[in-house]
Design a protein around this motif. Sequence first.
Motif, PDB file in Angstrom:
ATOM      1  N   SER A  15      16.343  13.148  28.416  1.00  0.00           N
ATOM      2  CA  SER A  15      15.146  13.127  29.261  1.00  0.00           C
ATOM      3  C   SER A  15      15.355  12.240  30.480  1.00  0.00           C
ATOM      4  O   SER A  15      14.980  12.599  31.609  1.00  0.00           O
ATOM      5  CB  SER A  15      13.946  12.623  28.450  1.00  0.00           C
ATOM      6  OG  SER A  15      13.693  13.469  27.357  1.00  0.00           O
ATOM      7  N   ILE A  57      10.911   5.922  27.984  1.00  0.00           N
ATOM      8  CA  ILE A  57      10.795   7.123  27.135  1.00  0.00           C
ATOM      9  C   ILE A  57      11.074   6.781  25.678  1.00  0.00           C
ATOM     10  O   ILE A  57      10.348   7.191  24.766  1.00  0.00           O
ATOM     11  CB  ILE A  57      11.753   8.225  27.628  1.00  0.00           C
ATOM     12  CG1 ILE A  57      11.285   8.746  28.991  1.00  0.00           C
ATOM     13  CG2 ILE A  57      11.828   9.363  26.607  1.00  0.00           C
ATOM     14  CD1 ILE A  57      12.286   9.671  29.656  1.00  0.00           C
ATOM     15  N   GLN A  58      12.156   6.003  25.445  1.00  0.00           N
ATOM     16  CA  GLN A  58      12.510   5.651  24.069  1.00  0.00           C
ATOM     17  C   GLN A  58      11.380   4.883  23.390  1.00  0.00           C
ATOM     18  O   GLN A  58      10.987   5.185  22.264  1.00  0.00           O
ATOM     19  CB  GLN A  58      13.803   4.816  24.068  1.00  0.00           C
ATOM     20  CG  GLN A  58      14.261   4.372  22.692  1.00  0.00           C
ATOM     21  CD  GLN A  58      14.714   5.535  21.834  1.00  0.00           C
ATOM     22  OE1 GLN A  58      15.000   6.612  22.351  1.00  0.00           O
ATOM     23  NE2 GLN A  58      14.752   5.342  20.533  1.00  0.00           N
ATOM     24  N   ARG A  60       8.124   4.682  24.269  1.00  0.00           N
ATOM     25  CA  ARG A  60       6.880   5.451  24.149  1.00  0.00           C
ATOM     26  C   ARG A  60       6.982   6.519  23.065  1.00  0.00           C
ATOM     27  O   ARG A  60       6.047   6.721  22.295  1.00  0.00           O
ATOM     28  CB  ARG A  60       6.556   6.109  25.500  1.00  0.00           C
ATOM     29  CG  ARG A  60       6.130   5.147  26.576  1.00  0.00           C
ATOM     30  CD  ARG A  60       4.850   4.425  26.220  1.00  0.00           C
ATOM     31  NE  ARG A  60       3.760   5.394  26.090  1.00  0.00           N
ATOM     32  CZ  ARG A  60       2.643   5.154  25.421  1.00  0.00           C
ATOM     33  NH1 ARG A  60       2.499   4.009  24.759  1.00  0.00           N
ATOM     34  NH2 ARG A  60       1.699   6.052  25.369  1.00  0.00           N
ATOM     35  N   VAL A  61       8.120   7.200  23.012  1.00  0.00           N
ATOM     36  CA  VAL A  61       8.286   8.253  22.006  1.00  0.00           C
ATOM     37  C   VAL A  61       8.282   7.663  20.603  1.00  0.00           C
ATOM     38  O   VAL A  61       7.627   8.169  19.691  1.00  0.00           O
ATOM     39  CB  VAL A  61       9.589   9.047  22.255  1.00  0.00           C
ATOM     40  CG1 VAL A  61       9.912   9.938  21.054  1.00  0.00           C
ATOM     41  CG2 VAL A  61       9.439   9.899  23.504  1.00  0.00           C
ATOM     42  N   GLU A  62       9.007   6.551  20.425  1.00  0.00           N
ATOM     43  CA  GLU A  62       9.074   5.955  19.090  1.00  0.00           C
ATOM     44  C   GLU A  62       7.710   5.432  18.655  1.00  0.00           C
ATOM     45  O   GLU A  62       7.311   5.602  17.500  1.00  0.00           O
ATOM     46  CB  GLU A  62      10.127   4.846  19.066  1.00  0.00           C
ATOM     47  CG  GLU A  62      11.559   5.383  19.086  1.00  0.00           C
ATOM     48  CD  GLU A  62      12.602   4.275  18.973  1.00  0.00           C
ATOM     49  OE1 GLU A  62      12.264   3.117  19.273  1.00  0.00           O
ATOM     50  OE2 GLU A  62      13.736   4.590  18.593  1.00  0.00           O
TER      51      GLU A  62
END
Length: 347
Positions: A15, A57-58, A60-62
């Motif tokens: 991403s 991203i890492q 927020r996704v986790e």
Amino acid sequence: MKIKFKKTYTFAIKSSLYITLFSTGFLTFLLWFFHEFSFEIVAAFAVSIYTFSFFVIQYRVERFIYRRVKKIYDDVSLLETASFRNQPITTDMETLTKQVKKFATDKKMEIETLKVREEYRREFLGNVSHELKTPLFTVQGYLSTLLDGAMSDKSVRKKYLERAEKGVERLIYIVEDLDMISKLEMGDVNLELSRFNIVELVQNVFDLLEMTADKKNIILMFDRKYNRPIYVFADQEKIQQVLSNLIMNSIKYGKENGTTEVTIEDLVDDKIIVRIRDNGEGIEKHNIPRLFERFFRVDKSGARSEGGSGLGLSIVKHIIEAHGEKIYIESEFGKGSEFSFTLEKNQ
């Protein structure tokens, strides 16, 4: 519960790369358009935007996945404390899928087991009701007949009282067997282990059942003459009950003018195996797995006419297993059956 993140950041890397390529390409176009293009500026921007995108991203996704996965764990842990409450939470979808699939499979098996047990409970209660109802109604019928006027006839009175007594004896027999099997299943029966001669014990059972066997002209015999005693270490009274039940069954289902043969063999260094073989009617293959169930009868009408509580083989199995031993059955329909069990040998 602690968070255990998966250390492969494939999703965040890809991403971030897409965002970086787009942003860098757009910036390059703007710089070219305004004649301000600089490779150093573009490279620094690409590294900065890639690093920033990756961590955002890492994280927020986790966190996004974790909040939802934690709710799944909390919901599932209400149903299965042993498997989930002590496990770290994982945000790896593959691992989570495997865990939930395993949980669903285990629950399905548990539900199936409960259904089988419920069916078994219904069948058991029905069998208990039937087994108790028959002798109760018999006793009630004879007593009612006597109370209705047959008491004055001495011959009828004695005959009916004797029959009523037999009905009461059968009731006591069934209740005692139910009490015995309940204690065996709960592990409440203490075994009184001692050293004794199994050959002598078999002979004692032969003597006790000789008259019963004579009614069908069945010969109770050893496979050969045992000149020396064979000592075992077990509960003598319980093993006598095992032998009595198995030999009685061989007589009950044996043919007229048949035989019941007992063999005692060495199995391994510290074990012997006792075999009770008859040449009776045998058992059909589909009935063999259910033989040790409580109240299960191969031939329900014939078995009841012969008496018994229907608990004998179930008690036998529990007694043998309480000794830490095994019981086996081999049977060929129309040719006979062989029941065998192991015991600890004592020199």
